[in-house]
Design an enzyme around this catalytic site. Structure first.
Site, PDB file in Angstrom:
ATOM      1  N   SER A   1       0.836  -1.198   0.000  1.00 56.13           N
ATOM      2  CA  SER A   1       0.000   0.000   0.000  1.00 56.13           C
ATOM      3  C   SER A   1       0.876   1.255   0.000  1.00 56.13           C
ATOM      4  O   SER A   1       1.673   1.457  -0.909  1.00 56.13           O
ATOM      5  CB  SER A   1      -0.969  -0.046   1.181  1.00 56.13           C
ATOM      6  OG  SER A   1      -2.038   0.844   1.002  1.00 56.13           O
TER       7      SER A   1
ATOM      8  N   ASP B   1      -5.621  -3.851  -2.048  1.00 50.93           N
ATOM      9  CA  ASP B   1      -4.597  -3.532  -1.052  1.00 50.93           C
ATOM     10  C   ASP B   1      -3.914  -4.781  -0.487  1.00 50.93           C
ATOM     11  O   ASP B   1      -4.569  -5.683   0.035  1.00 50.93           O
ATOM     12  CB  ASP B   1      -5.271  -2.757   0.084  1.00 50.93           C
ATOM     13  CG  ASP B   1      -4.290  -2.046   0.986  1.00 50.93           C
ATOM     14  OD1 ASP B   1      -3.252  -2.636   1.329  1.00 50.93           O
ATOM     15  OD2 ASP B   1      -4.561  -0.901   1.363  1.00 50.93           O
TER      16      ASP B   1
END
Length: 303
Positions: A43, A157
């Site tokens: 991320s 993610d």
């Protein structure tokens, strides 16, 4: 004859704007005489790590440090379709213009962006292809950003399965593995204890804590305010990822874990960049000063 610098393989964790602390951590690691030879990021860690691997971290640091609240809002391209509130194209296009793009395999150091394959329900290590495609996949927070479609895969993610990605670095030939996490236990310090030596940062802390208390107890009420939908979602994900990273790091322990409290910022507070970068720098300096390194041989630490 020049002395060889000790080398580091660096894992950078997820955390939205909190991940701006990674910039300060990287700069302090280098200032302490270490050479970073490999990075794995999840991320926000993938974004910072990838830009560092391109050699453009100073360009990004200067740009993000100048952002105001309205600048952050202008980078958001809202949508009501596609499985997310934000398309994510505007920010990635902006960064491509600012930084440029590159093939991951052509970067001067080893880089891995960690994402999650939503349909196959497994972790994905992106080590080839467009750097910013890999970053876009890794930052796709569920329900916030649209999933990124790469071939026949819907990627989201990487923090869902690997919030602090030490595992891609286990086989790297570096002297040490460092990990930077922004999902540590919440800090309950007073504003004065939280403050850094920088006067502007200290003032920012005090005013923000005051605003927070005002919102928590509006009009003299002793009832805490109800969290908004986004706040509740991000707080829930922070808690989930903090517990997951604790378990993963127990199984794959880095030589040094640099951890910041998960309540240092909200996920969207990119306009606090200078403060968060400095917090990362100071925490890294403290951790390195207390650290007693052990030698590693073939990926195994020796006393």
């Amino acid at each position: 004859m020049a002395t060889r610098k000790p080398t580091v393989a660096l894992a950078l964790g997820s955390g939205g704007a909190k991940g701006l602390a990674h910039i300060g951590a990287i700069e302090e690691i280098e200032a302490q005489g270490y050479e970073i030879v490999a990075i794995a990021g999840t991320s926000m860690g993938a974004l910072i790590g990838g830009i560092y691997a391109m050699g453009k971290l100073d360009v990004y640091r200067d740009w993000v440090s100048a952002l105001a609240k309205m600048d952050v809002l202008r980078l958001v391209d809202w949508t009501l379709s596609g499985g997310g509130l934000i398309k994510g194209e505007r920010i990635i296009d902006t960064l491509r213009e600012l930084i440029g793009d590159a093939s991951i395999e052509e970067l001067p150091l080893a880089f891995t962006a960690v994402a999650t394959d939503l349909d196959r329900e497994r972790e994905v290590w992106l080590t080839r292809g467009s750097l910013f495609d890999a970053i876009r996949a890794s930052i796709a927070i569920p329900t916030i950003f649209r999933p990124f479609v790469l071939g026949d895969r819907r990627l989201i993610d990487g923090g869902l399965l690997n919030p602090v990605p030490v595992t891609p670095l286990i086989r790297e030939t570096a002297d040490y593995i460092f990990a930077v996490s922004v999902d540590g236990p919440p800090d309950t310090s007073t504003p004065e204890e939280l403050a850094t030596p920088d006067a502007e940062i200290s003032s920012s802390y005090r005013s923000r804590i005051g605003d927070f208390i005002g919102k928590l107890m509006p009009h003299g009420s002793d009832k805490p305010r109800e969290p908004g939908m986004l706040e509740l979602l991000t707080q829930s994900m922070d808690l989930m990822q903090a517990n997951l990273s604790r378990l993963r790091l127990a199984a794959y322990e880095p030589d040094l874990l640099i951890r910041l409290p998960r309540n240092v910022a909200n996920v969207y507070e990119f306009y606090r960049a200078r403060e968060l970068i400095e917090l990362g720098r100071l925490q890294t300096r403290r951790m390195l000063s207390d650290w007693q390194p052990a030698h590693r041989l073939n990926g195994v630490r020796e006393p």
